[in-house]
Write an enzyme that holds these catalytic residues in place. Structure first.
Site, PDB file in Angstrom:
ATOM      1  N   ASP A 104      23.678  18.374  66.087  1.00  0.00           N
ATOM      2  CA  ASP A 104      22.972  19.082  67.474  1.00  0.00           C
ATOM      3  C   ASP A 104      21.629  18.401  67.318  1.00  0.00           C
ATOM      4  O   ASP A 104      20.960  18.662  66.489  1.00  0.00           O
ATOM      5  CB  ASP A 104      22.917  20.595  67.421  1.00  0.00           C
ATOM      6  CG  ASP A 104      22.281  21.023  68.821  1.00  0.00           C
ATOM      7  OD1 ASP A 104      22.064  20.325  69.653  1.00  0.00           O
ATOM      8  OD2 ASP A 104      22.336  22.254  68.791  1.00  0.00           O
TER       9      ASP A 104
ATOM     10  N   ASP B 213      22.691   8.103  56.122  1.00  0.00           N
ATOM     11  CA  ASP B 213      21.729   7.404  56.805  1.00  0.00           C
ATOM     12  C   ASP B 213      20.581   7.236  55.710  1.00  0.00           C
ATOM     13  O   ASP B 213      20.025   7.985  55.222  1.00  0.00           O
ATOM     14  CB  ASP B 213      21.227   8.097  57.913  1.00  0.00           C
ATOM     15  CG  ASP B 213      20.018   7.494  58.852  1.00  0.00           C
ATOM     16  OD1 ASP B 213      20.268   6.107  59.132  1.00  0.00           O
ATOM     17  OD2 ASP B 213      19.048   8.243  59.268  1.00  0.00           O
TER      18      ASP B 213
ATOM     19  N   GLU C 275      23.175   3.606  53.804  1.00  0.00           N
ATOM     20  CA  GLU C 275      22.416   2.646  54.238  1.00  0.00           C
ATOM     21  C   GLU C 275      21.179   2.101  53.379  1.00  0.00           C
ATOM     22  O   GLU C 275      20.325   3.042  53.457  1.00  0.00           O
ATOM     23  CB  GLU C 275      22.211   2.878  55.695  1.00  0.00           C
ATOM     24  CG  GLU C 275      20.990   1.765  56.476  1.00  0.00           C
ATOM     25  CD  GLU C 275      20.126   2.199  57.317  1.00  0.00           C
ATOM     26  OE1 GLU C 275      19.720   1.646  58.259  1.00  0.00           O
ATOM     27  OE2 GLU C 275      19.909   3.509  57.339  1.00  0.00           O
TER      28      GLU C 275
ATOM     29  N   ASP D 274      21.065  -1.551  64.820  1.00  0.00           N
ATOM     30  CA  ASP D 274      19.589  -1.501  64.736  1.00  0.00           C
ATOM     31  C   ASP D 274      19.216  -2.888  64.832  1.00  0.00           C
ATOM     32  O   ASP D 274      17.884  -3.140  64.497  1.00  0.00           O
ATOM     33  CB  ASP D 274      19.445  -1.123  63.162  1.00  0.00           C
ATOM     34  CG  ASP D 274      19.601   0.559  63.262  1.00  0.00           C
ATOM     35  OD1 ASP D 274      19.301   1.199  63.998  1.00  0.00           O
ATOM     36  OD2 ASP D 274      19.983   1.244  61.892  1.00  0.00           O
TER      37      ASP D 274
HETATM   38  C1  NOJ Z   1      18.709   4.348  60.083  1.00  0.00           C
HETATM   39  C2  NOJ Z   1      19.477   4.252  61.484  1.00  0.00           C
HETATM   40  O1  NOJ Z   1      20.475   3.117  61.323  1.00  0.00           O
HETATM   41  C3  NOJ Z   1      18.376   4.330  62.446  1.00  0.00           C
HETATM   42  O2  NOJ Z   1      19.210   3.846  63.736  1.00  0.00           O
HETATM   43  C4  NOJ Z   1      17.541   5.379  62.643  1.00  0.00           C
HETATM   44  O3  NOJ Z   1      16.405   5.151  63.658  1.00  0.00           O
HETATM   45  C5  NOJ Z   1      16.994   5.680  61.124  1.00  0.00           C
HETATM   46  N1  NOJ Z   1      17.701   5.329  60.107  1.00  0.00           N
HETATM   47  C6  NOJ Z   1      16.261   6.840  61.264  1.00  0.00           C
HETATM   48  O4  NOJ Z   1      17.080   8.057  61.131  1.00  0.00           O
END
Ligand code: NOJ
Ligand code: NOJ
Length: 722
Positions: free
Chosen positions: A97, A256, A284, A356
């Protein structure tokens, strides 16, 4: 199905059944499809403009920073389209959410977290994606429908941050509707290295060089309220959120911004999840080459944390070679370097487009090149991701395709594009020929425009040839292969201009291929599924766990009657056994790195595979050493101790790779590091100074000791012993 708190029991028993169907630990056979949920398909218009967050929806789809209507029901509606393409796992936007208010951009236009990276309640589902009650119903329905088709759901899970700290809702955080904190009322003493007391770090923005290990983990990313994972509230909040997603059927997690959260703590997050139920993690960690100053930290993390990572170095190389026309040597040398550095390179998660960055077609509007790059990542080592819309050649040229113009509404669902068919064919190959998921990589022929490489797993071989030149044909001579003598038709049936080859007998696994011509833009795939004279192990997952945790070994030729899996002579208790997959519980053996040995029921041994047995489940503990040995530039303090989690004393000599660290030093000469260590154990440890030239200075005196808590978090502070 309603809220987490209301239905936890029912979900848990449902999930026992679902977990049995999917062996989430072996992810190497998956083809992942990344969906920006809001931009895929609007399957339910009743959640478009929900009452608790009105005005964040733009029905005209002209404000790229508002919700456009895509939702979980929409994904469910398109499952047969996705299955028809050979996709087996869906990575969806963070479904938790989000904040409910708009944040004006610099021009005063409203923006909303349509992308999902502004959560305020990790225990509920976003109303624009699910329903206006924030129930789990639509998430559960999607999971069930996907599982019924043999597909998996990967949840994007932000561990570093919640939502903007001084805009919108000011970092408000709820636990299933109950306010936990927000950034303004949270005590602002926590800047890193202090344990507990604040849910968030109250730190400045990460300096733009992104060049210091302390800053990148503890400072603030993109103005988002930065979790203090060393706080017991935050630690238990994030761990209960991720296990709640597991209980609702999430098969795997894309974590993330792992580079920006507390690295050592993340080991315990993965371990908590694997202890709860089978899963697969990929983090990531942004970098663009092996010369990145944190490249060594990157692969050390992948080798020791129990998590895999997105292969961002290969992302850059694929874009350089296929879109920007660099020579194939860039890819070839990257693969050699990474294969030498990563223990489980077939678990790396590969891609060249995502949410991104501008799409590939923004860099080079050449659909042949996009198809070639796609064929490449689907046949190279690693688990491939297709970014939604690439199969429809979707792209938008506004602002060079930078975010948000890389997140357009899915334009069409045609099943007749070349790309759609290509993905389907190569996904089928991945299911049928184990060389793709488990095999080695060998370069067989290369020039600036042509790359011919081979994947091999025992007698199964896949040979791939790509010519990326737009106009030039290349004669191919002197090519050898492990394919046995014979004639091979192109597995793609000429879809990308490939034709047959003839192979004659050679020696030593080098069989000569009769000279042929590789046409411009051709991609050809030749393959053989070989005989399996003995059990052959291709995968283990998770790769690191304590006794009792369920692990899967995958491969071929295991037979249908139960054999054995041993850890230095101690047999594991087998839970299930099939010709291609065995699950078992890690036996009670001493902590350490093992070569796990599978044998079939007649005692024929497979190849061994590496697995790390932890001492116990992992608890994050902050270690601080004050007044440490003086250091010069390039020297770092590390932690070593008496268990595998503590690097086994860095035996025989502490190095960057076998010791825990480098520790962080925001306050010289005091150093700290959060490290995940075995619950309930009385551990022994010391600090060492590993100098730039490799010399090691040990603390003197006797070993420090500490009893790790059995749950929650811990901390221990000592002075360096001179
Ligand atoms: C990495 C994500 O891929 C990106 O889209 C996001 O803005 C940032 N983390 C912050 O959460
Ligand atoms: C070697 C170190 O020199 C010593 O200080 C430490 O106590 C032991 N390893 C632990 O076995």
């Amino acid at each position: 199905m309603k809220r987490a708190s209301q239905v936890a029991f029912a979900a848990a028993s449902l999930l026992t059944v679902l977990a049995a169907i999917s062996t989430a630990q072996d992810f190497k056979k998956q083809v992942i499809y990344q969906i920006v949920t809001d931009r895929f398909y609007n399957g339910d218009t009743s959640n478009d403009n929900p009452p608790q967050s009105p005005g964040l929806f733009d029905p005209t789809q002209t404000n790229w920073n508002l919700y456009w209507g895509g939702d979980l029901v929409g994904i469910q509606d398109k499952l047969s389209y996705l299955q028809g393409m050979g996709v087996t796992a869906l990575w969806i936007s963070p479904p938790m959410d989000n904040i409910n208010v708009n944040i004006p951009d610099s021009n005063g236009n409203p923006t909303a977290p349509y992308h999902g990276y502004s959560a305020h309640d990790f225990m509920r589902i976003e109303e624009h994606f699910g329903d206006v009650n924030n129930y789990w119903t639509e998430f559960t329905n999607l999971v069930t429908a996907a599982h019924n088709l043999g597909m998996k759901i990967i949840v994007d899970f932000p561990v570093n941050d919640s939502n903007p700290n001084t805009a919108g809702e000011d970092g408000a955080l709820y636990n299933d509707g109950t306010l936990v904190t927000n950034y303004n009322t949270d005590p602002d003493g926590c800047t890193g290295g202090t344990v507990g007391g604040c849910v968030y770090h109250h730190t400045p923005a990460i300096p733009s060089c992104f060049c210091d290990r302390f800053d990148i983990q503890y400072d603030t990313l993109e103005g988002l309220a930065d979790f203090n994972q060393e706080d017991s509230t935050t630690d238990s909040y994030l761990k209960s959120a991720i296990t709640t997603f597991q209980s609702y059927g999430a098969d795997a997690f894309r974590i993330d911004a792992v580079k920006h959260a507390t690295w050592g703590w993340e080991y315990s997050l993965a371990n908590t999840t694997f202890t709860n139920a089978p899963s697969f993690f990929f983090g990531e960690w942004f970098l663009t080459s092996t010369t990145d100053e944190f490249y060594d930290d990157f692969y050390k993390y992948a080798n020791r944390s129990g998590m895999s990572v997105l292969d961002y170095a290969l992302y850059q190389a694929v874009r350089d070679v296929f879109a920007s026309n660099n020579n194939f040597s860039e890819i070839d040398s990257l693969i050699s370097t990474e294969d030498a550095n990563f223990t489980w390179q077939n678990d790396l998660v590969t891609f060249f487009d995502n949410h991104d960055n501008p799409r590939f077609l923004n860099l080079n509007d050449n659909t042949n090149r996009l198809n070639e790059a796609t064929a490449y990542i689907l046949t190279e080592r690693g688990i491939p991701i297709i970014y939604y819309g690439d199969e429809q050649y979707l792209f938008n040229t506004t602002d060079g395709g930078a975010t948000p113009y890389n997140r357009q509404m899915m334009s069409s669902f045609s099943t007749s594009t070349t790309q759609y068919k290509l993905i389907k064919d190569l996904s089928t190959l991945r299911q049928n020929n184990d060389a793709v998921a488990y095999g080695s990589h060998t370069q067989r022929w290369i020039n600036n425009d042509v790359y011919i490489y081979e994947r091999q797993f025992y007698n199964s071989v896949v040979l791939v040839a790509i010519n990326k030149n737009d106009t030039t044909s290349y004669p191919i001579s002197g090519l050898d292969t492990a394919l046995p003598a014979g004639t091979y038709t192109d597995y793609l049936g000429g879809l990308m201009g490939g034709s047959s080859i003839t192979v004659s007998s050679g020696s030593g696994g080098n069989d000569p291929v009769t000279n042929f011509t590789l046409n411009p833009h051709a991609v050809a795939v030749w393959q053989v599924v070989g005989s399996v004279p003995a059990p052959e192990v291709g995968s283990i997952g998770p790769t690191i766990a304590q006794p009792g945790v369920k692990v899967t070994i995958a491969g071929q030729g295991f037979g249908t009657s139960t054999g054995s899996v041993s850890f230095s002579g101690t047999n594991a208790t087998i839970n299930s056994w099939s010709n291609t997959s065995v699950t078992f519980a890690v036996p009670s053996v001493a902590n350490g790195v093992y070569s796990v040995q599978l044998k079939n029921s007649s005692g024929t041994a497979a190849n061994t595979i590496q697995f790390t047995v932890l001492t116990a489940k992992l608890i994050p503990v902050t270690f601080t050493v004050n007044n440490a040995n003086p250091t010069n530039t390039g020297d770092y303090i590390f932690l070593v101790g008496n268990t595998v989690e503590l690097g086994d004393w860095g035996s025989p000599t502490p190095t960057f790779f076998n010791s825990i660290g480098p520790m962080l030093c925001p306050n010289y000469p005091n150093w700290f590091l959060n490290v995940s260590v075995p619950a309930g154990q009385n551990i022994q440890f010391k600090f060492v100074d590993i100098q730039a030239n490799g010399n090691v200075v040990w603390e003197s005196g006797s070993n420090h000791t500490y009893t790790v808590p059995t749950s929650g978090i811990g901390s221990v502070t000592v002075n360096w012993q001179y």
